[in-house]
Design an enzyme around this catalytic site. Structure first.
Site, PDB file in Angstrom:
ATOM      1  N   GLY A 246       0.340  18.575  18.551  1.00 15.85           N
ATOM      2  CA  GLY A 246       1.005  19.721  19.155  1.00 15.85           C
ATOM      3  C   GLY A 246       1.738  19.485  20.462  1.00 15.85           C
ATOM      4  CB  SER A 247       3.139  16.552  22.232  1.00 17.20           C
ATOM      5  OG  SER A 247       4.077  15.977  21.368  1.00 17.20           O
ATOM      6  CG  ASN A 248       7.838  18.183  19.618  1.00 18.25           C
ATOM      7  OD1 ASN A 248       8.841  18.134  20.317  1.00 18.25           O
ATOM      8  ND2 ASN A 248       7.401  17.156  18.919  1.00 18.25           N
TER       9      ASN A 248
ATOM     10  NE  ARG B  60      -0.754  22.096   4.026  1.00 18.93           N
ATOM     11  CZ  ARG B  60      -1.311  21.201   3.247  1.00 18.93           C
ATOM     12  NH1 ARG B  60      -0.699  20.801   2.162  1.00 18.93           N
ATOM     13  NH2 ARG B  60      -2.487  20.701   3.532  1.00 18.93           N
TER      14      ARG B  60
ATOM     15  CG  LEU C 120       7.337  25.535   4.815  1.00 21.87           C
ATOM     16  CD1 LEU C 120       8.031  26.053   6.075  1.00 21.87           C
ATOM     17  CD2 LEU C 120       6.082  26.345   4.521  1.00 21.87           C
TER      18      LEU C 120
ATOM     19  CG  ASN D 136      11.279  20.129  11.099  1.00 23.17           C
ATOM     20  OD1 ASN D 136      10.155  20.180  11.613  1.00 23.17           O
ATOM     21  ND2 ASN D 136      11.691  19.072  10.415  1.00 23.17           N
TER      22      ASN D 136
ATOM     23  CG  HIS E 186      13.314  14.369  11.017  1.00 26.88           C
ATOM     24  ND1 HIS E 186      12.259  14.276  10.130  1.00 26.88           N
ATOM     25  CD2 HIS E 186      14.022  13.234  10.877  1.00 26.88           C
ATOM     26  CE1 HIS E 186      12.335  13.133   9.484  1.00 26.88           C
ATOM     27  NE2 HIS E 186      13.394  12.474   9.915  1.00 26.88           N
TER      28      HIS E 186
ATOM     29  CD  GLU F 187      10.034  14.092  18.504  1.00 28.96           C
ATOM     30  OE1 GLU F 187       9.276  15.029  18.210  1.00 28.96           O
ATOM     31  OE2 GLU F 187       9.898  12.951  18.026  1.00 28.96           O
TER      32      GLU F 187
HETATM   33  C1  GRF Z   1       6.942  14.658  16.164  1.00 32.26           C
HETATM   34  O1  GRF Z   1       7.375  13.337  16.286  1.00 32.26           O
HETATM   35  C2  GRF Z   1       7.926  15.466  15.353  1.00 32.26           C
HETATM   36  O2  GRF Z   1       9.235  15.040  15.501  1.00 32.26           O
HETATM   37  C3  GRF Z   1       7.459  15.201  13.946  1.00 32.26           C
HETATM   38  O3  GRF Z   1       6.056  15.142  14.014  1.00 32.26           O
HETATM   39  C4  GRF Z   1       5.667  14.766  15.337  1.00 32.26           C
HETATM   40  C5  GRF Z   1       4.769  15.834  15.825  1.00 32.26           C
HETATM   41  O4  GRF Z   1       4.212  15.543  17.079  1.00 32.26           O
HETATM   42  N1  GRF Z   1       7.955  16.228  13.064  1.00 32.26           N
HETATM   43  P1  GRF Z   1       3.530  16.684  17.938  1.00 32.26           P
HETATM   44  O5  GRF Z   1       2.420  17.300  17.044  1.00 32.26           O
HETATM   45  O6  GRF Z   1       4.562  17.695  18.285  1.00 32.26           O
HETATM   46  O7  GRF Z   1       2.953  15.991  19.122  1.00 32.26           O
END
Ligand code: GRF
Length: 205
Positions: free
Chosen positions: A15-17, A94, A96, A110, A112, A177
């Site tokens: 969950g860092s994003n 997942r 969708l 999303n 990526h 990100e």
């Molecule tokens: C990130 O690298 C994102 O781009 C990808 O999965 C990873 C998730 O990392 N879809 P976090 O859970 O947000 O730390």
């Protein structure tokens, strides 16, 4: 203050994003409000992180449903109950289904970890190193029925450096990100709330 777009963040892991989105949304100028963090994995570390940050967080456990359609129906009901306007996938693992994506068309984002359209799918950092590319990066895009192929909202590039392994490269990309996802959400939320006000669905306050 202008109305803020009610946003739910879907996660599966660390969950860092999600944290970056929650932090950005603390600013009163940010056009989205994170109303809920939802994980398909009850054990996702991001759930506790969200709660510590003061955001409601819960799991919709995939295993509790007889199949994908039932899981997605529960997810959809939860999003509607929350009056979600935008859904941000942030490490949500997942895929969708087309009917779900269609229902939330133009409202699911999303992040990526590659410069799409290069390197759709998993293990992007290892594959970037194997490709021998000079640049790698990340993309925020709208989610469509085709995996990692929806319209691009934002991208950031990083150099691939001599001696990089997948971990070093992933860390360099992740910093970007955390920068572009909040900016992209802010831009989408701003245009959505502007359209809502214009079309009389919301009153500016
Ligand atoms: C990130 O690298 C994102 O781009 C990808 O999965 C990873 C998730 O990392 N879809 P976090 O859970 O947000 O730390």
């Amino acid at each position: 203050m202008s109305p803020r777009a009610r946003t739910v963040v879907l996660i599966s892991g660390r969950g860092s994003n999600m944290s970056a989105l929650v932090e950005a949304a603390r600013s009163p100028d940010f056009a989205a409000e994170i109303v809920l963090v939802l994980s398909d994995e009850p054990g996702a570390p991001g759930l506790a992180i969200a709660r510590e940050a003061g955001v409601a967080a819960e799991a919709t456990d995939f295993r509790a449903y007889p199949g994908k359609a039932a899981f997605e129906a529960a997810l959809d009901a939860r999003l509607r109950a929350e009056r979600a306007e935008i859904v941000c996938l942030a490490g949500f693992m997942r895929v969708l289904s087309p009917p779900f994506v269609e229902r939330w068309k133009g409202r699911i984002l999303n992040i990526h970890p590659s410069l799409l359209p290069n390197l759709r799918g998993l293990n992007t950092h290892e594959r970037a190193l194997r490709q021998g590319v000079a640049e790698h990066g990340c993309t925020v895009h709208f989610v469509t029925a085709e995996l990692d192929a929806g319209p691009i909202i934002a991208q950031a590039r990083v150099p691939v450096l001599t001696g990089d392994d997948a971990e070093a490269l992933a860390a360099r990309v992740l910093r970007e990100e955390h920068r572009i996802y909040p900016a992209a959400l802010n831009a989408v939320a701003r245009s959505l709330t502007a359209a809502n006000v214009r079309e009389g669905r919301l009153n500016p306050s």
